[in-house]
Design an enzyme around this catalytic site. Structure first.
Site, PDB file in Angstrom:
ATOM      1  CB  THR A  35       7.544   0.305  29.960  1.00  0.00           C
ATOM      2  OG1 THR A  35       7.081   1.636  30.089  1.00  0.00           O
ATOM      3  CG2 THR A  35       6.712  -0.621  30.784  1.00  0.00           C
ATOM      4  NE  ARG A  81       3.745  10.045  33.599  1.00  0.00           N
ATOM      5  CZ  ARG A  81       4.176   8.982  32.926  1.00  0.00           C
ATOM      6  NH1 ARG A  81       4.739   7.982  33.567  1.00  0.00           N
ATOM      7  NH2 ARG A  81       4.050   8.911  31.622  1.00  0.00           N
ATOM      8  CB  VAL A  82      -0.109   6.944  37.465  1.00  0.00           C
ATOM      9  CG1 VAL A  82      -0.300   5.507  37.022  1.00  0.00           C
ATOM     10  CG2 VAL A  82       0.024   7.020  38.984  1.00  0.00           C
ATOM     11  N   GLY A  83       1.804   6.545  34.689  1.00  0.00           N
ATOM     12  CA  GLY A  83       1.749   6.332  33.241  1.00  0.00           C
ATOM     13  C   GLY A  83       0.777   5.233  32.866  1.00  0.00           C
ATOM     14  CB  THR A 139       7.113   0.440  25.738  1.00  0.00           C
ATOM     15  OG1 THR A 139       8.175   1.328  26.064  1.00  0.00           O
ATOM     16  CG2 THR A 139       7.393  -0.166  24.376  1.00  0.00           C
ATOM     17  N   GLY A 140       6.249   3.557  25.687  1.00  0.00           N
ATOM     18  CA  GLY A 140       6.338   4.875  25.054  1.00  0.00           C
ATOM     19  C   GLY A 140       5.621   5.867  25.934  1.00  0.00           C
ATOM     20  CG  LEU A 141       4.036  10.485  25.802  1.00  0.00           C
ATOM     21  CD1 LEU A 141       5.306  10.915  26.528  1.00  0.00           C
ATOM     22  CD2 LEU A 141       3.667  11.496  24.735  1.00  0.00           C
ATOM     23  N   GLY A 142       3.292   7.297  28.070  1.00  0.00           N
ATOM     24  CA  GLY A 142       2.185   6.644  28.766  1.00  0.00           C
ATOM     25  C   GLY A 142       0.875   7.369  28.619  1.00  0.00           C
TER      26      GLY A 142
HETATM   27  N1  GLY Z   1       5.216   4.040  29.364  1.00  0.00           N
HETATM   28  C1  GLY Z   1       5.548   4.255  30.693  1.00  0.00           C
HETATM   29  C2  GLY Z   1       5.178   5.542  31.219  1.00  0.00           C
HETATM   30  O1  GLY Z   1       4.843   6.468  30.486  1.00  0.00           O
HETATM   31  O2  GLY Z   1       5.226   5.684  32.415  1.00  0.00           O
END
Ligand code: GLY
Length: 293
Positions: free
Chosen positions: A161, A188-190, A210-213
């Site tokens: 991101t 899919r939405v983060g 930022t990282g695993l949404g």
């Molecule tokens: N951090 C952005 C996403 O997981 O989409």
């Protein structure tokens, strides 16, 4: 004291190419502070959305269907006003659509076709955000020619991101944008457009993640950090505590945090977290993120 800080996501290269681009975005955004705080964070993110080095706007990663679906958000701390779009397709700058949601509707989040229709009504022209490089990489991945890739993109220049927080005259704001994760399920939405998850701002401060949404949504990472600040915790301790919580669920990521006195912190538990910081008009070269092992 005024400040703007921008990140290019965790696991992104810290080569001069990337750092220069982030610096240019921060300088461009800082110059907009004269117009307004929201103009500044929006412009900073627009510069990075237009740069195919980063996974946002033009250059976003593709989903399982080979399409780009983008998420973006913007938030004004003083008023708690915010706007976001998720799963939007075929626009150049999703962050600008998010701003329109904030300023020209009574809603916070528009998704999918509704977000696209809204963008068209507001005069956003059709734009193809798919780069040749991302298309080729998707084709190879779908053909099984690439066995391992980062969750965000298997390209050597792995990105997630882009995010930005700023304080002007004691007022905080935040903006963020992403193409999400490579080969994600369509729809899919983060965390990026999830207010509280990947972005938050209040009169006390602002944060972008930022990282695993999915992990930041579960932990409500950005809101948690800003709420700590409102209770008197320092920006650094708030950022560290957020990343330690992330670690506790075995996830990786980074966070930028600012308080309304323009103190900033950047903390991550990944391999890299490139940043650029402009304080009172000066680029601060020696500011680096703190890495928690
Ligand atoms: N951090 C952005 C996403 O997981 O989409």
């Amino acid at each position: 004291m005024n400040v703007i800080i921008v990140h290019g996501s965790v696991e992104t290269s810290c080569d001069p190419l990337y750092l220069d681009s982030l610096q240019q975005a921060a300088i461009t955004g800082y110059a907009e502070l004269e117009k307004g705080l929201i103009d500044a964070v929006e412009k900073t993110i627009m510069v990075l959305e237009d740069d195919p080095l980063f996974n946002a706007g033009f250059g976003s990663v593709l989903n399982l269907d080979g399409e780009v679906e983008m998420d973006a958000a913007i938030m004004d701390g003083l008023s708690y006003r915010c706007g976001a779009v998720a799963g939007i397709k075929g626009v150049r700058n999703p962050v600008c659509v998010a701003r329109k949601v904030m300023e020209e509707t009574s809603h916070v989040l528009l998704v999918g076709n509704g977000a696209n229709r809204f963008a068209a009504q507001k005069g956003f022209l059709p734009f193809d955000p798919v780069t040749k490089e991302q298309k080729q990489f998707w084709e190879k991945a779908i053909a099984g020619e690439i066995k391992s890739f980062s969750p965000f993109t298997g390209l050597p220049k792995s990105c997630d991101t882009v995010g930005c927080i700023a304080v002007c005259d004691g007022n905080p704001a935040a903006a963020s944008s992403t193409g999400g994760s490579f080969l994600k399920l369509p729809g899919r939405v983060g965390d990026t457009p999830v207010i509280g998850g990947g972005i938050y701002a209040s009169p006390y401060g602002a944060a972008v993640c930022t990282g695993l949404g999915e992990a930041f949504i579960r932990l409500q990472g950005a809101a948690w950090a800003v709420n700590l600040i409102s209770q008197g915790v320092s920006v650094h301790d708030a950022a560290k505590a957020t990343i330690n919580r992330l670690k506790s669920i075995n996830a990786n990521g980074g966070i930028l945090v600012v308080d309304n006195k323009a103190n900033v912190a950047a903390v991550h538990n990944s391999n890299s977290f490139p940043l650029a910081l402009v304080r009172d008009g000066q680029v601060i070269k020696d500011f680096e993120a703190t890495r928690i092992a």
